[in-house]
Design a protein around this motif. Structure first.
Motif, PDB file in Angstrom:
ATOM      1  N   THR A  78      20.979 -31.890  27.836  1.00 44.57           N
ATOM      2  CA  THR A  78      19.955 -30.693  28.047  1.00 44.57           C
ATOM      3  C   THR A  78      19.509 -30.814  29.343  1.00 44.57           C
ATOM      4  OG1 THR A  78      17.993 -29.674  26.889  1.00 44.57           O
ATOM      5  CG2 THR A  78      18.034 -31.961  26.887  1.00 44.57           C
ATOM      6  N   ALA A  79      18.952 -29.555  29.822  1.00 42.12           N
ATOM      7  CA  ALA A  79      18.025 -29.506  31.197  1.00 42.12           C
ATOM      8  C   ALA A  79      16.764 -29.460  30.615  1.00 42.12           C
ATOM      9  CB  ALA A  79      18.383 -28.133  31.733  1.00 42.12           C
ATOM     10  N   GLY A  80      16.635 -29.442  29.291  1.00 42.21           N
ATOM     11  CA  GLY A  80      14.994 -29.743  28.824  1.00 42.21           C
ATOM     12  C   GLY A  80      15.067 -28.889  27.473  1.00 42.21           C
ATOM     13  N   ASN A  81      15.033 -27.444  27.505  1.00 42.24           N
ATOM     14  CA  ASN A  81      14.444 -26.822  26.611  1.00 42.24           C
ATOM     15  C   ASN A  81      15.552 -26.741  25.260  1.00 42.24           C
ATOM     16  OD1 ASN A  81      12.018 -25.549  27.146  1.00 42.24           O
ATOM     17  ND2 ASN A  81      13.239 -24.228  28.681  1.00 42.24           N
ATOM     18  N   ALA A  82      16.619 -26.938  25.509  1.00 40.89           N
ATOM     19  CA  ALA A  82      17.832 -27.011  24.558  1.00 40.89           C
ATOM     20  C   ALA A  82      17.457 -28.251  23.692  1.00 40.89           C
ATOM     21  CB  ALA A  82      19.353 -26.995  24.979  1.00 40.89           C
ATOM     22  N   ALA A  97      18.410 -36.944  15.390  1.00 44.43           N
ATOM     23  CA  ALA A  97      18.684 -36.269  16.507  1.00 44.43           C
ATOM     24  C   ALA A  97      18.616 -37.224  17.595  1.00 44.43           C
ATOM     25  CB  ALA A  97      17.901 -35.215  16.484  1.00 44.43           C
ATOM     26  N   ARG A  98      19.675 -37.131  18.555  1.00 47.18           N
ATOM     27  CA  ARG A  98      19.593 -37.930  19.891  1.00 47.18           C
ATOM     28  C   ARG A  98      19.634 -37.043  21.044  1.00 47.18           C
ATOM     29  NH1 ARG A  98      20.923 -43.858  21.209  1.00 47.18           N
ATOM     30  NH2 ARG A  98      20.375 -43.892  18.842  1.00 47.18           N
ATOM     31  N   VAL A  99      19.002 -36.955  22.110  1.00 48.93           N
ATOM     32  CA  VAL A  99      18.979 -35.801  23.192  1.00 48.93           C
ATOM     33  C   VAL A  99      18.996 -36.818  24.417  1.00 48.93           C
ATOM     34  CG1 VAL A  99      17.540 -34.366  24.429  1.00 48.93           C
ATOM     35  CG2 VAL A  99      17.358 -34.352  21.891  1.00 48.93           C
ATOM     36  N   PHE A 100      19.990 -36.308  25.451  1.00 48.72           N
ATOM     37  CA  PHE A 100      20.447 -37.028  26.425  1.00 48.72           C
ATOM     38  C   PHE A 100      20.035 -35.822  27.856  1.00 48.72           C
ATOM     39  CE2 PHE A 100      23.107 -39.175  23.757  1.00 48.72           C
ATOM     40  CZ  PHE A 100      23.226 -40.475  24.348  1.00 48.72           C
ATOM     41  N   ALA A 101      18.980 -36.174  28.376  1.00 48.80           N
ATOM     42  CA  ALA A 101      18.369 -35.341  29.417  1.00 48.80           C
ATOM     43  C   ALA A 101      18.165 -36.104  30.890  1.00 48.80           C
ATOM     44  CB  ALA A 101      17.084 -34.854  29.051  1.00 48.80           C
ATOM     45  N   PRO A 102      18.353 -35.416  31.971  1.00 54.67           N
ATOM     46  CA  PRO A 102      18.207 -35.830  33.334  1.00 54.67           C
ATOM     47  C   PRO A 102      16.888 -36.345  33.327  1.00 54.67           C
ATOM     48  CG  PRO A 102      19.346 -33.652  33.311  1.00 54.67           C
ATOM     49  CD  PRO A 102      18.675 -34.009  31.872  1.00 54.67           C
ATOM     50  N   GLU A 103      16.714 -37.462  34.299  1.00 51.78           N
ATOM     51  CA  GLU A 103      15.418 -37.993  34.539  1.00 51.78           C
ATOM     52  C   GLU A 103      14.266 -37.025  35.088  1.00 51.78           C
ATOM     53  OE1 GLU A 103      17.074 -42.347  35.700  1.00 51.78           O
ATOM     54  OE2 GLU A 103      16.708 -40.641  37.363  1.00 51.78           O
ATOM     55  N   LEU A 110       9.986 -33.286  27.785  1.00 52.22           N
ATOM     56  CA  LEU A 110      10.502 -34.673  27.502  1.00 52.22           C
ATOM     57  C   LEU A 110       9.537 -35.231  26.372  1.00 52.22           C
ATOM     58  CD1 LEU A 110      11.690 -36.386  30.769  1.00 52.22           C
ATOM     59  CD2 LEU A 110      13.108 -35.244  29.051  1.00 52.22           C
ATOM     60  N   ALA A 111       8.152 -34.889  26.745  1.00 49.28           N
ATOM     61  CA  ALA A 111       7.137 -35.220  25.492  1.00 49.28           C
ATOM     62  C   ALA A 111       7.376 -34.337  24.194  1.00 49.28           C
ATOM     63  CB  ALA A 111       5.636 -35.021  26.140  1.00 49.28           C
ATOM     64  N   THR A 112       7.602 -33.341  24.293  1.00 48.68           N
ATOM     65  CA  THR A 112       8.015 -32.248  23.261  1.00 48.68           C
ATOM     66  C   THR A 112       8.950 -33.008  22.337  1.00 48.68           C
ATOM     67  OG1 THR A 112       7.194 -30.394  24.271  1.00 48.68           O
ATOM     68  CG2 THR A 112       8.282 -30.064  22.256  1.00 48.68           C
ATOM     69  N   ILE A 113      10.116 -33.183  22.897  1.00 52.26           N
ATOM     70  CA  ILE A 113      11.393 -33.733  22.351  1.00 52.26           C
ATOM     71  C   ILE A 113      11.031 -35.191  21.558  1.00 52.26           C
ATOM     72  CG2 ILE A 113      13.788 -34.968  22.906  1.00 52.26           C
ATOM     73  CD1 ILE A 113      13.845 -32.969  25.366  1.00 52.26           C
ATOM     74  N   ARG A 114      10.229 -35.918  22.285  1.00 54.01           N
ATOM     75  CA  ARG A 114       9.824 -37.149  21.649  1.00 54.01           C
ATOM     76  C   ARG A 114       8.853 -36.728  20.349  1.00 54.01           C
ATOM     77  NH1 ARG A 114       8.663 -39.178  26.623  1.00 54.01           N
ATOM     78  NH2 ARG A 114      10.280 -40.418  27.632  1.00 54.01           N
ATOM     79  N   ALA A 115       8.098 -35.960  20.580  1.00 57.56           N
ATOM     80  CA  ALA A 115       7.011 -35.555  19.537  1.00 57.56           C
ATOM     81  C   ALA A 115       7.714 -35.040  18.401  1.00 57.56           C
ATOM     82  CB  ALA A 115       6.057 -34.437  19.955  1.00 57.56           C
ATOM     83  N   LEU A 120      15.209 -40.158  22.512  1.00 53.95           N
ATOM     84  CA  LEU A 120      15.533 -39.403  23.850  1.00 53.95           C
ATOM     85  C   LEU A 120      16.197 -40.429  24.530  1.00 53.95           C
ATOM     86  CD1 LEU A 120      15.011 -37.111  26.057  1.00 53.95           C
ATOM     87  CD2 LEU A 120      12.783 -38.206  26.313  1.00 53.95           C
ATOM     88  N   VAL A 121      17.181 -40.065  25.446  1.00 57.61           N
ATOM     89  CA  VAL A 121      17.975 -41.166  26.465  1.00 57.61           C
ATOM     90  C   VAL A 121      17.765 -40.158  27.793  1.00 57.61           C
ATOM     91  CG1 VAL A 121      19.789 -42.309  26.993  1.00 57.61           C
ATOM     92  CG2 VAL A 121      19.381 -41.864  24.566  1.00 57.61           C
ATOM     93  N   THR A 122      17.229 -40.768  28.763  1.00 59.66           N
ATOM     94  CA  THR A 122      17.131 -40.231  29.966  1.00 59.66           C
ATOM     95  C   THR A 122      18.119 -40.596  30.958  1.00 59.66           C
ATOM     96  OG1 THR A 122      15.269 -41.517  30.877  1.00 59.66           O
ATOM     97  CG2 THR A 122      14.840 -39.197  29.976  1.00 59.66           C
ATOM     98  N   VAL A 123      18.853 -39.826  31.645  1.00 66.89           N
ATOM     99  CA  VAL A 123      20.052 -40.289  32.353  1.00 66.89           C
ATOM    100  C   VAL A 123      19.959 -40.022  34.057  1.00 66.89           C
ATOM    101  CG1 VAL A 123      21.752 -40.397  30.699  1.00 66.89           C
ATOM    102  CG2 VAL A 123      21.439 -38.538  31.914  1.00 66.89           C
ATOM    103  N   PRO A 124      20.518 -40.739  34.873  1.00 68.57           N
ATOM    104  CA  PRO A 124      20.412 -40.154  36.310  1.00 68.57           C
ATOM    105  C   PRO A 124      21.246 -39.080  36.482  1.00 68.57           C
ATOM    106  CG  PRO A 124      21.172 -42.499  36.116  1.00 68.57           C
ATOM    107  CD  PRO A 124      20.935 -42.072  34.943  1.00 68.57           C
ATOM    108  N   GLY A 125      21.057 -38.081  37.405  1.00 70.20           N
ATOM    109  CA  GLY A 125      21.814 -37.144  37.641  1.00 70.20           C
ATOM    110  C   GLY A 125      21.577 -35.520  37.047  1.00 70.20           C
ATOM    111  N   HIS A 126      22.557 -35.019  36.854  1.00 71.29           N
ATOM    112  CA  HIS A 126      22.550 -33.447  36.131  1.00 71.29           C
ATOM    113  C   HIS A 126      22.907 -33.307  34.838  1.00 71.29           C
ATOM    114  CE1 HIS A 126      26.434 -33.007  37.349  1.00 71.29           C
ATOM    115  NE2 HIS A 126      26.199 -33.110  38.421  1.00 71.29           N
ATOM    116  N   ILE A 127      22.752 -32.139  34.392  1.00 67.87           N
ATOM    117  CA  ILE A 127      23.063 -32.110  32.923  1.00 67.87           C
ATOM    118  C   ILE A 127      24.607 -32.414  32.606  1.00 67.87           C
ATOM    119  CG2 ILE A 127      23.816 -29.585  33.056  1.00 67.87           C
ATOM    120  CD1 ILE A 127      22.636 -29.015  30.234  1.00 67.87           C
TER     121      ILE A 127
END
Ligand code: PLP
Length: 331
Positions: A78-82, A97-103, A110-115, A120-127
């Motif tokens: 996701t770029a965030g909202n998805a 659920a597991r979410v992969f998002a750019p840093e 990101l806080a909403t996803i965790r809440a 949540l796994v953040t990754v370097p780079g883009h979607i």
């Protein structure tokens, strides 16, 4: 949204995974119409969805079907909202659920996803980089991947935007729809349902369908570039960058479908600068009271640019999508 269940993927007697998505306001914005120089400007405010974006519609449909297929869990890049929407509907369904998002994803999202309980796994780079990580995780875990257009149901959820706007206008279409485009799910879904509505007799078969107009940021405009070249496919954008994070999609999987909708509808595509996005996000908010996301600001800025260039007729009724909430992007 599910009051349109007769035309959505739901078996008889089945209950959808729902949080009350859809039925968002269609607002008349006369001062903004005057400002950009068109006869009528309408704002479809999709921030009034669960988790504050239109991603809720697609995820409600996708998670409903995934649950019916008894998947062990859900994963999404996701770029965030998805990611926020997926986390919410997974929680509603009782699925891990597991979410992969750019840093670089906005911290609030990101806080909403965790809440909402997703891992949540953040990754370097883009979607696109998040997508590779998500697919690798899906392969090893058996979790189901609800990435844009890798399953068929998110567009079914998002097509309800097309049903709603036509119903809100008394079963007719505006002249043009300006859509801030990342993966293009909503644009593809709406173009699909406009054909379906003619087939079902919900709207006259001779009703003129709206011009579909793609809005992107100059820092990531693969569809705009392909449209200008009259191409059937879009080449991936190098080093994508924009603060409108939902538009930072360098290689949309649905490029052919997006471009086809533009060509078939006599549509258009435009990209604007980061400054123009900032300016029109503020203008949208301050002129209408809609707390617009940068993606909504981008759509307004592209509408303004195309009117000034004579590519949108001044006599038109133009519908601009505000796809998310400004609050999600504030620090
Ligand atoms: C995802 C997103 C978009 C892009 O939507 P697509 O249907 O994937 O093109 C636009 N705006 C916001 C706020 C988003 O979250």
């Amino acid at each position: 949204m599910w009051r349109y269940r007769a035309v959505l993927p739901l078996a008889a007697g089945e209950r959808p995974v729902t949080l009350g998505e859809g039925a968002t306001p269609l607002l008349d914005a006369p001062r903004l119409a005057e400002d950009i120089g068109v006869r009528r400007l309408l704002i479809k405010d999709e921030a009034l969805n669960p988790t504050a974006s239109f991603k809720a519609r697609g995820m409600s449909a996708a998670v409903t079907r995934a649950l019916a297929h008894r998947v062990p869990g859900l994963v999404v890049p996701t770029a965030g909202n998805a990611g926020a929407a997926m986390a919410a509907y997974a929680a509603a369904a009782g699925l891990p659920a597991r979410v992969f998002a750019p840093e670089t994803t906005p911290a609030n999202i990101l806080a909403t996803i965790r809440a909402l309980g997703a891992t949540l796994v953040t990754v370097p780079g883009h979607i696109g980089d998040a997508g590779r990580a998500a697919r690798a995780f899906a392969a090893e875990s058996g979790y189901f991947d609800v990435s844009t257009l890798r399953e068929p149901y998110r567009i079914e959820g998002k097509k309800t935007m097309g049903l709603e706007l036509a119903e809100q206008l008394g079963w007719r279409y505006p002249d043009a729809i300006v859509y801030p485009t990342g993966g293009g799910t909503g644009l593809i879904g709406m173009w699909k349902v406009f054909a379906e509505m003619a087939e079902w007799g919900w709207i006259g078969a001779d009703a003129r369908r709206p011009r579909m107009i793609v809005a992107q940021a100059e820092g990531c405009a693969p569809i705009v570039r392909a449209f200008a070249a009259h191409a059937e496919r879009a080449q991936p954008w190098e080093s994508p960058s924009t603060h409108a994070s939902g538009l930072r999609v360098p290689g949309p999987l649905g490029d052919r479908l997006i471009l086809r909708a533009l060509y078939e509808s006599g549509g258009d595509a435009g990209a604007v600068s980061e400054d123009a996005i900032r300016r029109d996000t503020a203008t949208l908010a301050r002129t209408t009271g809609v707390d617009a996301a940068p993606e909504g600001g981008c759509a307004l800025a592209v509408a303004r640019m195309l009117v000034a260039a004579g590519r949108i007729d001044r006599d038109s009724e133009v519908l601009v999508f505000n796809t998310g909430s400004g609050a999600s992007y504030r620090t």
